[in-house]
Design an enzyme around this catalytic site. Structure first.
Site, PDB file in Angstrom:
ATOM      1  N   SER A 213       0.765  -1.253   0.073  1.00  0.00           N
ATOM      2  CA  SER A 213       0.032   0.001   0.036  1.00  0.00           C
ATOM      3  C   SER A 213       0.916   1.223  -0.116  1.00  0.00           C
ATOM      4  CB  SER A 213      -1.052  -0.152   1.104  1.00  0.00           C
ATOM      5  OG  SER A 213      -1.876   0.856   1.202  1.00  0.00           O
ATOM      6  N   ASN A 214       0.597   2.308   0.377  1.00  0.00           N
ATOM      7  CA  ASN A 214       1.151   3.760   0.475  1.00  0.00           C
ATOM      8  C   ASN A 214       0.583   4.455   1.617  1.00  0.00           C
ATOM      9  OD1 ASN A 214      -1.098   5.431  -0.596  1.00  0.00           O
ATOM     10  ND2 ASN A 214      -1.001   4.091  -2.235  1.00  0.00           N
ATOM     11  N   ARG A 215       1.169   5.758   1.563  1.00  0.00           N
ATOM     12  CA  ARG A 215       0.811   6.433   2.873  1.00  0.00           C
ATOM     13  C   ARG A 215      -0.396   7.336   2.961  1.00  0.00           C
ATOM     14  NH1 ARG A 215       6.030   6.304   5.316  1.00  0.00           N
ATOM     15  NH2 ARG A 215       7.484   5.682   3.903  1.00  0.00           N
TER      16      ARG A 215
END
Ligand code: PMT
Length: 397
Positions: A213-215
Site C-alpha cells: 500500500s502507500n501513505r
C-alpha cells in the site's frame, strides 16, 4: 461567493424542555463561529433547564420565550423570527414538541415559530427510549418526514433515567454536520450534481496478513467529499479508509484497486464528475497466498502485475479530475498524466514534502486544465483546497 454557506445566514434555534437543553448552547456557539446570525426560541419547559440569558450572551440576540411579553420590540415576535430565518433547527425536540409539530399546533414559542416559518426545518429528538419507540412518536416523526422536515436521529446510549436505549440527542458535531448539509441542499451551488470521489491508498494483499500500500490517509478525499456535500452535491465516496462519517455522503468501502475499479465503474454510470484523490496502487501481487507466508532465512521473490488504470478507463462523458502525486518536476509530470489519464484537469501535489500531501491537514496544489489554464495555490487546509478544486470543476458544468 463564500464556501461557508452558514456565513450570514439566519438560523432559528428552537430549544424545548429536555435535560439535553444545555447542549443547545454548544450548537448556538458553533453556529456563531460559522458566521451565522442565531436567534433562539425556548419553550417554557426549556427555561427550567437553561436560562434565556445564556443564549443572549452566546448569540447577542434576545431569545424569544415569553409569548405574552407586552414589552417585546416586534409586534408579533414569532412572525418576525420565523420570516427572517433561512433555516430552523429544533434541538433538543421532546416527544411532546414533536407531537405538537405533527399536528400543526402552535401553543408554545417554538411550535409557533415552526408553524410560521417557510424555512427548511431540522429536528433533533431527545427523549427516553420508551417514548421514542412509542408508536405515537414514530407516527408523528413519519408525518414530519413526509412534510419534508429533516430528522436528526437520536443515538443509543445512557439516558437520563439511567437506562440504556435509543433516545439520546445526536452529538453536537453531527447536528452541525446535518445543518451544513441542509444549507448545501437548499443554498449550494452544486445542487443537482452527483460527484464520485475516491480516497485513501488501495491495499493489495500478499497473504492474509500482509499487503502492498502507500501513505495515503484519505484526508484529501474526505475533505473533497465534505466540501462537495456542503455545496449541495450528492456525493459517493469510495475509499479504502474509514475516517469521520459524513452525513448524507454515500460511503463505499473498498480495499483493493480491482474493488475500487468496479465501484467507480458502477458509481460513474449516473454521475456528473469523478475526482480520483485515491492513491491507487499501480501493481498487485500476481499470486495471493492463502496462508500466511512463514518466516524463512531465505530471500523471497514475488511477482507483481499491473492494476487497471481506474480513471483512464472512465469515459470522458463525465468530468474527470485526476491527481498527480509527484516527488520532482511536478508540472512536467502532471501535464503528462493529464493527457495519459484523459482527464479534464489534474491536481498536482508534491508528496515528498511532509508538510503537505500524505496525511497532512494541509496541501499545496497546482491545478492544470486540459485547456491550458494553470492555477498555483498557496498552502492551505485540505478543505479549502477542496473548495478551490470544486470551483475549477464548476467551470466544466
Ligand atoms: O490521503 P492523503 O493522506 O490526504 O493524501 C492525499 C494524496 C497525496 C494521496 C492526494 O493528494 C493525491 O495526490 N492522490 C493521488 C495519488 C496517486 O495515486 O497519484 P498518481 O500520480 O500515482 O496517479 C495519478 C492519477 O491516476 C490519480 O488520480 C490516481 O488516483 C489515478 N490512478 C492511478 C493508478 C491507477 N491504477 N488508477 C488510477 O485511477
Amino acid at each position: 461567493m463564500t464556501n461557508n454557506l452558514l456565513e450570514d445566514k439566519s438560523v432559528l434555534l428552537g430549544v424545548t424542555g429536555s435535560i439535553a437543553a444545555y447542549k443547545a448552547v454548544d450548537i448556538a456557539s458553533q453556529l456563531i463561529k460559522l458566521g451565522a446570525n442565531v436567534n433562539v426560541a425556548l419553550t417554557e419547559a426549556a427555561t427550567k433547564f437553561i436560562t434565556p440569558f445564556t443564549f443572549k450572551t452566546i448569540t447577542g440576540n434576545m431569545p424569544y420565550y415569553d409569548m405574552w411579553d407586552t414589552n417585546a420590540k416586534a409586534k408579533e415576535q414569532h412572525i418576525e423570527l420565523a420570516h427572517n430565518a433561512d433555516l430552523m433547527i429544533i434541538a433538543p425536540a421532546t416527544a411532546s414538541t414533536i407531537a405538537t409539530l405533527a399536528y400543526g399546533m402552535g401553543d408554545d414559542s417554538v411550535s409557533l415559530c415552526a408553524l410560521s416559518t417557510g424555512a427548511p426545518k431540522l429536528i433533533a429528538p431527545a427523549m427516553d427510549h420508551q417514548m421514542w419507540n412509542n408508536k405515537a412518536t414514530q407516527e408523528n416523526i413519519n408525518k414530519l418526514i413526509e412534510r419534508g422536515d429533516t430528522i436528526i436521529l437520536p443515538e443509543y446510549g445512557r439516558l437520563a433515567s439511567g437506562e440504556f436505549g435509543l433516545g439520546r440527542l445526536s452529538s453536537v458535531d453531527n447536528i452541525i454536520d446535518e445543518i451544513k448539509r441542509k444549507a448545501g441542499d437548499v443554498y449550494g451551488d452544486l445542487c443537482g450534481k452527483h460527484i464520485v470521489i475516491t480516497a485513501g491508498g488501495t491495499r493489495e494483499p500478499l497473504d492474509p496478513v500482509r499487503f502492498l500500500s502507500n501513505r495515503s490517509s484519505g484526508k484529501m478525499g474526505f475533505a473533497l467529499a465534505e466540501a462537495a456535500r456542503n455545496r449541495g452535491s450528492s456525493v459517493t465516496l469510495i475509499s479504502s479508509v474509514k475516517r469521520n462519517s459524513l452525513s448524507g455522503v454515500h460511503f463505499i468501502e473498498t480495499e483493493t484497486t480491482d474493488q475500487m475499479f468496479n465501484e467507480v465503474k458502477k458509481a460513474t454510470q449516473k454521475a456528473d464528475a469523478l475526482i480520483m484523490a485515491a492513491a491507487v496502487s499501480d501493481f498487485k501481487f500476481k499470486e495471493i497466498n492463502k496462508d500466511k507466508i512463514k518466516d524463512k532465512n531465505n530471500d523471497l521473490s514475488v511477482n507483481l502485475t499491473p492494476n487497471p488504470d481506474i480513471i483512464a478507463s472512465v469515459e470522458k462523458n463525465i468530468i474527470k479530475v485526476a491527481f498527480a502525486a509527484e516527488t520532482k518536476d511536478l508540472k512536467k509530470y502532471a501535464e503528462k498524466k493529464l493527457f495519459s489519464k484523459n482527464a479534464h484537469f489534474i491536481v498536482a501535489n508534491d508528496v515528498s514534502d511532509p508538510s503537505i500531501g500524505f496525511n497532512s491537514d494541509n496541501n499545496k496544489v497546482t491545478i492544470i486544465s486540459d485547456k491550458g489554464k494553470v492555477i498555483n495555490l498557496p498552502i492551505m487546509p485540505k478543505i479549502e483546497v477542496s473548495h478551490a478544486i470544486l470551483n475549477s470543476l464548476k467551470e466544466y458544468f
